[in-house]
Design a protein around this motif. Sequence first.
Motif, PDB file in Angstrom:
ATOM      1  N   THR A  52       5.042 -11.701 -11.326  1.00 22.41           N
ATOM      2  CA  THR A  52       4.899 -10.897 -12.535  1.00 22.41           C
ATOM      3  C   THR A  52       3.417 -10.774 -12.874  1.00 22.41           C
ATOM      4  N   TYR A  53       2.989  -9.551 -13.171  1.00 22.58           N
ATOM      5  CA  TYR A  53       1.595  -9.331 -13.549  1.00 22.58           C
ATOM      6  C   TYR A  53       1.510  -9.018 -15.039  1.00 22.58           C
ATOM      7  N   TYR A  54       0.596  -9.698 -15.728  1.00 19.01           N
ATOM      8  CA  TYR A  54       0.373  -9.515 -17.158  1.00 19.01           C
ATOM      9  C   TYR A  54      -0.983  -8.829 -17.322  1.00 19.01           C
ATOM     10  N   SER A  55      -0.941  -7.513 -17.496  1.00 19.73           N
ATOM     11  CA  SER A  55      -2.175  -6.720 -17.459  1.00 19.73           C
ATOM     12  C   SER A  55      -3.125  -7.057 -18.609  1.00 19.73           C
ATOM     13  N   ASP A  56      -2.594  -7.340 -19.806  1.00 21.99           N
ATOM     14  CA  ASP A  56      -3.469  -7.668 -20.930  1.00 21.99           C
ATOM     15  C   ASP A  56      -4.259  -8.948 -20.680  1.00 21.99           C
ATOM     16  N   ALA A  57      -3.640  -9.879 -19.983  1.00 21.32           N
ATOM     17  CA  ALA A  57      -4.278 -11.168 -19.694  1.00 21.32           C
ATOM     18  C   ALA A  57      -5.062 -11.150 -18.394  1.00 21.32           C
ATOM     19  N   HIS A  58      -4.920 -10.084 -17.605  1.00 20.71           N
ATOM     20  CA  HIS A  58      -5.498 -10.039 -16.257  1.00 20.71           C
ATOM     21  C   HIS A  58      -5.067 -11.271 -15.476  1.00 20.71           C
ATOM     22  N   ALA A  75      -5.265 -17.068 -22.610  1.00 22.61           N
ATOM     23  CA  ALA A  75      -4.943 -18.380 -23.176  1.00 22.61           C
ATOM     24  C   ALA A  75      -3.444 -18.527 -23.391  1.00 22.61           C
ATOM     25  N   ALA A  76      -2.818 -17.494 -23.950  1.00 24.04           N
ATOM     26  CA  ALA A  76      -1.392 -17.564 -24.264  1.00 24.04           C
ATOM     27  C   ALA A  76      -0.539 -17.654 -23.001  1.00 24.04           C
ATOM     28  N   ILE A  77      -0.841 -16.822 -22.007  1.00 21.37           N
ATOM     29  CA  ILE A  77      -0.068 -16.843 -20.760  1.00 21.37           C
ATOM     30  C   ILE A  77      -0.261 -18.180 -20.048  1.00 21.37           C
ATOM     31  N   THR A  78      -1.470 -18.716 -20.090  1.00 19.60           N
ATOM     32  CA  THR A  78      -1.715 -20.035 -19.488  1.00 19.60           C
ATOM     33  C   THR A  78      -0.841 -21.092 -20.155  1.00 19.60           C
ATOM     34  N   ALA A  79      -0.852 -21.125 -21.476  1.00 22.76           N
ATOM     35  CA  ALA A  79      -0.063 -22.125 -22.197  1.00 22.76           C
ATOM     36  C   ALA A  79       1.430 -21.944 -21.948  1.00 22.76           C
ATOM     37  N   GLU A  80       1.892 -20.702 -21.915  1.00 23.80           N
ATOM     38  CA  GLU A  80       3.315 -20.447 -21.650  1.00 23.80           C
ATOM     39  C   GLU A  80       3.692 -20.861 -20.238  1.00 23.80           C
ATOM     40  N   THR A  81       2.813 -20.580 -19.280  1.00 23.03           N
ATOM     41  CA  THR A  81       3.080 -20.958 -17.892  1.00 23.03           C
ATOM     42  C   THR A  81       3.196 -22.476 -17.748  1.00 23.03           C
ATOM     43  N   LEU A  82       2.508 -23.205 -18.607  1.00 24.44           N
ATOM     44  CA  LEU A  82       2.513 -24.665 -18.537  1.00 24.44           C
ATOM     45  C   LEU A  82       3.597 -25.295 -19.412  1.00 24.44           C
TER      46      LEU A  82
END
Length: 252
Positions: free
Chosen positions: A99-105, A137-144
């Motif tokens: 999955t690619y999250y374009s806003d977060a690159h 930051a948000a995608i990183t925290a969610e991924t973890l």
Amino acid sequence: MTESETRALLQAVAEGSSSVEDAVMKLKMAPYDDIDIARLDTHRGLRQGIGEVIYGAGKTPEQIDRIAHALWKDGQRTILITRMTQEAADALTKDIPFTYYSDAHAGVVGSMIEPDCEGTVLVITGGTSDIPVAEEAAITAETLGNKVERVFDVGVAGIHRLLSNTDSIMAANVIIAIAGMEGALASVVGGLADCPVIAVPTSVGYGTAFGGVTALLSMLNSCASGVSVVNIDNGFGAGYLASMINHKGVAV
């Protein structure tokens, strides 16, 4: 560590000639996987609790593809790729879930980890221009494995916007405050919150913002207690640190 070495180690534990603690330590220090273009730290998840993350900037789409597939083959089922371009995302061989999250690159191979701790990580931005760093930051925290709440565009130029979200600020277990310009948001949030605040300066701003240096210095000189600071535009570092704090069960 080769298969035969791993078997010998496990056999030693079974026979009682090696303790479980000694075996775990040897596994933590196991060798890396050399794939020519990278040396993959395949036991990082065992050693640090979080598997290796791919930093996409400076890597070709082909290199990212090879590294991601090597980690997946080794058994890592959630792989975060930061600073990933749309080109690299389009080029990733789609024989693995992605999955690619374009806003977060950012891209995630596999699936997000379901939240495995009770606390909430609150991500706040001063302006809309700060959202790319905030989403990283948000995608990183969610991924973890964290529950994340987002509150965007509540900078001090219209401070009533921030104050209308006091309930979220008070309920959070960790707050990531992201702002460019003069970076005042972190101090204001730090003065409202009773939890750790991670300040992220961004490179947003006019000339004397100096590409985020002004916000960085302002945040480093915050008079609010409990504010720590990561590097300019380092949404990943903030999300990672927030996850570590949240998983330590910091009470608010």
